[in-house]
Scaffold this motif. Structure first.
Motif, PDB file in Angstrom:
ATOM      1  N   ASN A  96     -23.145  30.457 -49.954  1.00 45.25           N
ATOM      2  CA  ASN A  96     -24.396  30.356 -50.711  1.00 45.25           C
ATOM      3  C   ASN A  96     -24.255  30.820 -52.161  1.00 45.25           C
ATOM      4  OD1 ASN A  96     -25.916  29.259 -48.608  1.00 45.25           O
ATOM      5  ND2 ASN A  96     -26.238  31.280 -47.704  1.00 45.25           N
ATOM      6  N   HIS A 133     -23.236  20.250 -52.468  1.00 42.00           N
ATOM      7  CA  HIS A 133     -23.886  21.448 -51.938  1.00 42.00           C
ATOM      8  C   HIS A 133     -24.042  22.405 -53.113  1.00 42.00           C
ATOM      9  CE1 HIS A 133     -24.502  25.160 -49.583  1.00 42.00           C
ATOM     10  NE2 HIS A 133     -23.662  25.702 -50.444  1.00 42.00           N
ATOM     11  N   PRO A 135     -26.264  25.967 -54.142  1.00 40.38           N
ATOM     12  CA  PRO A 135     -27.219  27.009 -53.725  1.00 40.38           C
ATOM     13  C   PRO A 135     -28.532  26.973 -54.507  1.00 40.38           C
ATOM     14  CG  PRO A 135     -25.021  27.928 -53.974  1.00 40.38           C
ATOM     15  CD  PRO A 135     -24.962  26.538 -54.529  1.00 40.38           C
ATOM     16  N   ALA A 138     -33.353  23.125 -53.942  1.00 42.45           N
ATOM     17  CA  ALA A 138     -34.511  23.444 -53.106  1.00 42.45           C
ATOM     18  C   ALA A 138     -34.308  22.906 -51.696  1.00 42.45           C
ATOM     19  CB  ALA A 138     -35.773  22.839 -53.713  1.00 42.45           C
ATOM     20  N   ASP A 139     -34.889  23.597 -50.711  1.00 39.54           N
ATOM     21  CA  ASP A 139     -34.752  23.169 -49.321  1.00 39.54           C
ATOM     22  C   ASP A 139     -35.264  21.746 -49.124  1.00 39.54           C
ATOM     23  OD1 ASP A 139     -33.626  25.578 -48.623  1.00 39.54           O
ATOM     24  OD2 ASP A 139     -35.500  26.449 -47.857  1.00 39.54           O
ATOM     25  N   SER A 140     -36.305  21.375 -49.871  1.00 41.20           N
ATOM     26  CA  SER A 140     -36.884  20.039 -49.727  1.00 41.20           C
ATOM     27  C   SER A 140     -35.945  18.931 -50.202  1.00 41.20           C
ATOM     28  CB  SER A 140     -38.207  19.952 -50.507  1.00 41.20           C
ATOM     29  OG  SER A 140     -37.981  20.198 -51.894  1.00 41.20           O
ATOM     30  N   LYS A 142     -32.395  19.346 -50.041  1.00 40.20           N
ATOM     31  CA  LYS A 142     -31.161  19.377 -49.250  1.00 40.20           C
ATOM     32  C   LYS A 142     -31.184  18.303 -48.164  1.00 40.20           C
ATOM     33  CE  LYS A 142     -30.388  24.337 -49.927  1.00 40.20           C
ATOM     34  NZ  LYS A 142     -30.339  25.674 -49.276  1.00 40.20           N
ATOM     35  N   THR A 144     -31.091  15.131 -48.578  1.00 41.86           N
ATOM     36  CA  THR A 144     -31.684  13.866 -49.008  1.00 41.86           C
ATOM     37  C   THR A 144     -30.657  13.049 -49.789  1.00 41.86           C
ATOM     38  OG1 THR A 144     -32.520  14.805 -51.100  1.00 41.86           O
ATOM     39  CG2 THR A 144     -33.954  14.933 -49.168  1.00 41.86           C
ATOM     40  N   TYR A 180     -31.279  16.888 -59.033  1.00 40.87           N
ATOM     41  CA  TYR A 180     -31.884  17.602 -57.904  1.00 40.87           C
ATOM     42  C   TYR A 180     -32.589  18.890 -58.300  1.00 40.87           C
ATOM     43  CZ  TYR A 180     -27.188  19.819 -57.937  1.00 40.87           C
ATOM     44  OH  TYR A 180     -26.018  20.436 -58.295  1.00 40.87           O
TER      45      TYR A 180
END
Length: 276
Positions: A96, A133, A135, A138-140, A142, A144, A180
């Protein structure tokens, strides 16, 4: 997954991988036809290295199956190696805090257009995988996908910015993290200039250039002063060359693409700072 060109086996996975895909059938591409080969420009002959390697790898169905299964075995080995790297980063509690960019240097013809290997501006040759990848993501975002145009020239500025190092003013390319970290922006590139030099002789691997958009692609073969135009929406396999079309819309597109191609080519060859 590079072939060993001097070895008749070409793709040489580890012995432990040979059971993988053994009972699978690899689809033959729809453009792997004699008709598609015959629609290539007139200077694509059996002296062309792409055609020579096609003969070694894909000239019959059994050979195609053998080569592609070994190719996928090697790709799976790469996947396993990437997994080992990720696991080590987890073990060190560093995953991370690490930006990971998975990509490659070129695509590959797997018998499309009657060719093997790379070198040319067709989709199979110029499209490459890209997985990031980060860190900061945003989770939204990841997991996509994004279909914007990214280029190999974007790798350096992306890595420099992630490391907090200033990007030199004259460095080509853009920081891909904009896609992103600021996903609502609308000013990303809509086209790009492609080029590949001649290798050995123009009969072996001719030089090629192109203007690539999502709707059309203009190809130019400078050794022969030969132009092509393809409608990528209607003809994603790039079979039907529209250069000689009498359709007014095609003529309009050709004029625009040729003009824009020359403009971008001039910019790329100049000393001007270019950010596209």
């Amino acid at each position: 997954t590079h072939a060993k060109d001097s070895d008749i086996r070409q793709y040489m996975p580890q012995e432990s991988s040979m059971e993988w895909y053994k009972d699978d059938t690899i689809p033959v591409p729809p453009t792997a036809t004699q008709e598609a080969w015959e629609k290539m420009p007139y200077f694509f002959t059996n002296e062309n290295e792409g055609r020579t390697r096609w003969g070694v790898r894909y000239s019959n169905y059994t050979l195609h199956q053998t080569m592609m299964k070994n190719y996928y075995r090697m790709a799976t080995e790469v996947d396993a190696a990437c997994g080992a790297i990720l696991e080590e980063l987890r073990r060190q509690d560093a995953l991370n805090n690490t930006v990971i960019i998975f990509t490659t240097d070129n695509g590959n013809f797997h018998s499309e257009h009657g060719l093997a290997d790379k070198w040319y501006p067709h989709q199979e040759s110029i499209r490459v995988p890209l997985i990031i990848h980060d860190p900061r993501m945003a989770d939204s975002v990841k997991g996509t996908t994004n279909d914007e145009f990214t280029l190999n020239i974007d790798l350096a500025p992306t890595i420099l910015r992630a490391a907090g190092i200033p990007v030199p003013d004259k460095m080509h390319g853009r920081d891909m993290s904009e896609l992103y970290l600021s996903p609502d922006r609308t000013d990303w590139r809509k086209e790009f200039f492609y080029e590949h030099p001649v290798i050995n002789t123009k009969r072996y691997v001719p030089a090629s250039e192109a203007l690539v958009r999502k709707d059309y692609k203009y190809m130019y073969w400078p050794d022969y002063k030969y132009e092509q135009l393809f409608d990528l929406k209607k003809d994603p396999g790039e079979i039907d060359d529209l250069f000689q079309s009498t359709n007014p819309e095609h003529k309009k597109q050709l004029d625009y693409m040729r003009e824009r191609f020359n403009e971008l080519k001039h910019l790329v060859k100049s000393d001007e700072v270019v950010t596209l």
